[in-house]
Design a protein around this motif. Structure first.
Motif, short mmCIF file in Angstrom:
data_model
loop_
_atom_site.label_atom_id
_atom_site.label_comp_id
_atom_site.label_asym_id
_atom_site.label_seq_id
_atom_site.Cartn_x
_atom_site.Cartn_y
_atom_site.Cartn_z
N PHE A 122 0.87 -1.16 -0.01
CA PHE A 122 0.00 0.02 -0.15
C PHE A 122 0.81 1.35 0.09
O PHE A 122 0.21 2.37 -0.22
CB PHE A 122 -0.95 0.04 1.13
CG PHE A 122 -2.16 -0.77 1.01
CD1 PHE A 122 -3.29 -0.51 0.65
CD2 PHE A 122 -1.92 -2.17 1.21
CE1 PHE A 122 -4.45 -1.29 0.55
CE2 PHE A 122 -3.20 -3.23 0.93
CZ PHE A 122 -4.63 -2.62 0.80
N ALA A 123 2.26 1.29 -0.01
CA ALA A 123 2.88 2.42 0.12
C ALA A 123 2.98 3.31 -1.03
O ALA A 123 3.07 4.49 -0.77
CB ALA A 123 4.42 1.76 0.57
N GLU A 153 -7.53 11.13 1.42
CA GLU A 153 -7.37 11.20 -0.40
C GLU A 153 -6.58 9.88 -0.58
O GLU A 153 -6.76 9.28 -1.56
CB GLU A 153 -6.95 12.48 -0.83
CG GLU A 153 -7.51 13.73 -0.39
CD GLU A 153 -8.15 14.12 0.89
OE1 GLU A 153 -8.98 14.75 1.21
OE2 GLU A 153 -7.19 13.80 1.83
N ASP A 154 -5.40 9.77 0.23
CA ASP A 154 -4.50 8.59 -0.22
C ASP A 154 -5.12 7.27 0.14
O ASP A 154 -5.09 6.58 -0.67
CB ASP A 154 -3.42 8.65 0.81
CG ASP A 154 -2.47 9.82 0.74
OD1 ASP A 154 -2.53 10.37 -0.56
OD2 ASP A 154 -1.86 10.39 1.35
N LEU A 159 -7.77 2.38 -2.29
CA LEU A 159 -8.89 1.49 -2.44
C LEU A 159 -9.38 1.31 -3.85
O LEU A 159 -9.76 0.23 -4.20
CB LEU A 159 -10.22 2.24 -1.62
CG LEU A 159 -11.47 1.34 -1.48
CD1 LEU A 159 -12.12 1.86 -0.14
CD2 LEU A 159 -12.23 1.51 -2.52
N GLY A 160 -9.24 2.32 -4.73
CA GLY A 160 -9.71 2.25 -6.10
C GLY A 160 -8.68 1.62 -6.79
O GLY A 160 -8.97 0.95 -7.66
N ILE A 172 -7.86 -9.90 -3.35
CA ILE A 172 -8.02 -9.21 -2.01
C ILE A 172 -9.21 -8.16 -2.16
O ILE A 172 -9.49 -7.89 -3.25
CB ILE A 172 -6.65 -8.41 -1.46
CG1 ILE A 172 -6.36 -7.52 -2.72
CG2 ILE A 172 -5.58 -9.51 -1.46
CD1 ILE A 172 -5.17 -6.43 -2.11
N THR A 173 -9.75 -7.94 -1.01
CA THR A 173 -11.01 -7.04 -0.99
C THR A 173 -10.65 -5.86 -0.20
O THR A 173 -10.10 -6.16 1.16
CB THR A 173 -12.25 -7.46 -0.20
OG1 THR A 173 -12.60 -8.70 -1.24
CG2 THR A 173 -13.27 -6.43 -0.26
N VAL A 174 -10.48 -4.57 -0.57
CA VAL A 174 -10.29 -3.46 0.00
C VAL A 174 -11.48 -2.57 0.45
O VAL A 174 -12.38 -2.38 -0.40
CB VAL A 174 -9.01 -2.53 -0.62
CG1 VAL A 174 -8.76 -1.56 0.26
CG2 VAL A 174 -7.96 -3.51 -0.93
N GLU A 175 -11.86 -2.27 1.44
CA GLU A 175 -12.78 -1.51 1.91
C GLU A 175 -12.56 -0.46 2.96
O GLU A 175 -11.68 -0.79 3.78
CB GLU A 175 -14.28 -2.22 2.18
CG GLU A 175 -13.96 -3.25 3.19
CD GLU A 175 -15.23 -4.26 3.28
OE1 GLU A 175 -15.35 -4.61 4.24
OE2 GLU A 175 -15.54 -4.65 2.23
#
Length: 430
Positions: A122-123, A153-154, A159-160, A172-175
């Protein structure tokens, strides 16, 4: 000028100020820490696994200050201390933290994922405040973790970009993270159903035929007795493409009679949620039969604990709580007793006998602290009250029950608080 501080979590209960300081010196001797505070339970004085690291500010040392704290954050984060992963982030008081707006929940992570891997993934999308995965007792990932960015905003950008992507062979699922109190019924929509009481001769195709009229099915499986067996265990799972179709099938087919058996259909629970539900059911079934046992010897095992309490009645289960510890001599990680465990009897009278006996004679060669086991929420609520319990008097050996300090004027001895060692370590330019 304010001190720069780092908040440390994930520490073993055996890590004190000296152990943490030695670990920092072992990683990099040029990192100078002005002070270390281990956060402890105010009644038992046992470490909560949390700490605050304080670094010299720029008034004390113009070459240090925040730059040293940033260096410590880069080099110490995700290192291992006594078998546990050290997680660091800048320290912020509770009122300055936004826990939800920039916090992401990540699930379906592979079992070998570490917190450092999650941070690296995620960095590229912004400055990360903290990243951590949840681990099983054996050190593998539970399949989910949390990533908190400095700005919302980051978090939206990550997420997008990463939601639905494949990572190490797993989609993977990100929410956005939602606190438990904020989760609405719409958040709990589900498309996976658990089906019970199906006929023993049912196959996957039969299950599909039964549920297919109510919506598009992604998968349907009947759990077999064994891979080669023709019969099943009487239950299975059906996954619909849409949550609305799953709900419709549940409403229409619930209690439907199939070959003389009424179907039981409900939401398929994740493994952790199902374990929690079974644990609560077990607590209700064995209320006042389950004992909390403390002051256990370090070499105790489940079998020894069960044998020691079988003199009072039939023991349903006995478990010693363990934690991973690193052997300082060999460097190997071992599972060691945390000094407490649980013994569950099949009758209340047996548990009562064990409670009475513990106050007058030793068990396992020592006087143990024994009490009725209770849920964590109930225990915290009771301990937070001004008068958590009436002190019945000293236990054998002069020990008091660890529910708090005795009232003013109560005859001693009192449990003495653990002293903290002050640290004033400045950098080499002084």
């Amino acid at each position: 000028m304010n001190q720069f501080k780092l908040f440390a979590s994930g520490l073993s209960a055996d890590v004190d100020e000296d152990v943490l300081m030695k670990h920092i010196e072992r990683v990099n001797k040029s990192i100078h820490v002005k002070g270390i505070v281990i956060m402890r339970d105010h009644q038992t004085f046992r470490s909560k696994g949390l700490s605050i690291l304080e670094f010299p500010n720029q008034e004390e040392c113009k070459n240090c200050g925040k730059c040293v704290g940033d260096k410590a954050l880069r080099e110490l984060n995700y290192t291992e201390v006594l078998g546990n992963e050290l997680s660091l982030c800048p320290y912020r008081p509770g009122g300055m933290r936004d826990k939800t707006a920039s916090n992401l929940f990540v699930k379906n992570l592979p079992g070998e994922t570490k917190s450092a891997d999650l941070h690296q993934l995620f960095a590229p999308f912004g400055k990360i405040f903290s990243a951590r995965v949840k681990y099983n007792p054996n050190g593998t990932c539970k399949g989910y973790g949390y990533v908190q960015y400095e700005t919302k905003e980051d978090a939206d950008k990550a997420l997008g970009a990463l939601n639905g992507e494949t990572y190490k062979g797993s989609k993977i699922t990100v929410e956005h993270f939602l606190a438990s109190g904020s989760r609405t019924a719409s958040f709990m929509k589900y498309n996976n159903l658990f089906v019970k009481n199906i006929p023993k001769n049912f196959t996957d195709k039969d299950l599909v035929s039964l549920f297919e009229p109510h919506g598009e099915i992604v998968s349907a499986v009947v759990i077999k007795e064994s891979p080669d067996a023709s019969g099943n265990k009487g239950f299975g799972f059906v996954c619909f493409k849409k949550a609305e179709e799953a709900k419709n099938a549940e409403d229409k087919l619930k209690n439907l009679s199939v070959e003389g058996q009424n179907l039981f259909i409900c939401r398929a629970l994740p493994k952790e949620e199902r374990r929690k539900q079974l644990r609560e059911e077990r607590l209700r079934a064995f209320k006042d039969c389950n004992l909390y046992v403390k002051e256990l010897p370090e070499d105790i095992t489940d079998e020894k604990l069960k044998e020691a309490f079988e003199q009072f009645g039939k023991v349903v289960s006995a478990r010693v709580m363990l934690e991973r510890r690193q052997n300082l001599e060999t460097g190997e990680t071992e599972m060691k007793s945390r000094g407490f465990g649980f013994v569950c009897f099949n009758e209340k009278q047996s548990a009562s006998d064990a409670l009475v006996t513990a106050s007058s004679q030793p068990i396992l060669g020592r006087f143990l602290y024994i009490a009725i086991a209770e849920k964590k929420e109930d225990r915290l609520a009771r301990m937070a009250s001004p008068f958590p319990m009436a002190f019945p008097g000293p236990r054998p050996g002069g020990m008091y029950p660890v529910y708090g300090m005795p009232p003013y004027g109560y005859p001693g001895p009192y449990p003495a608080p653990r002293p903290r060692r002050p640290r004033n370590v400045l950098c080499s330019c002084h």
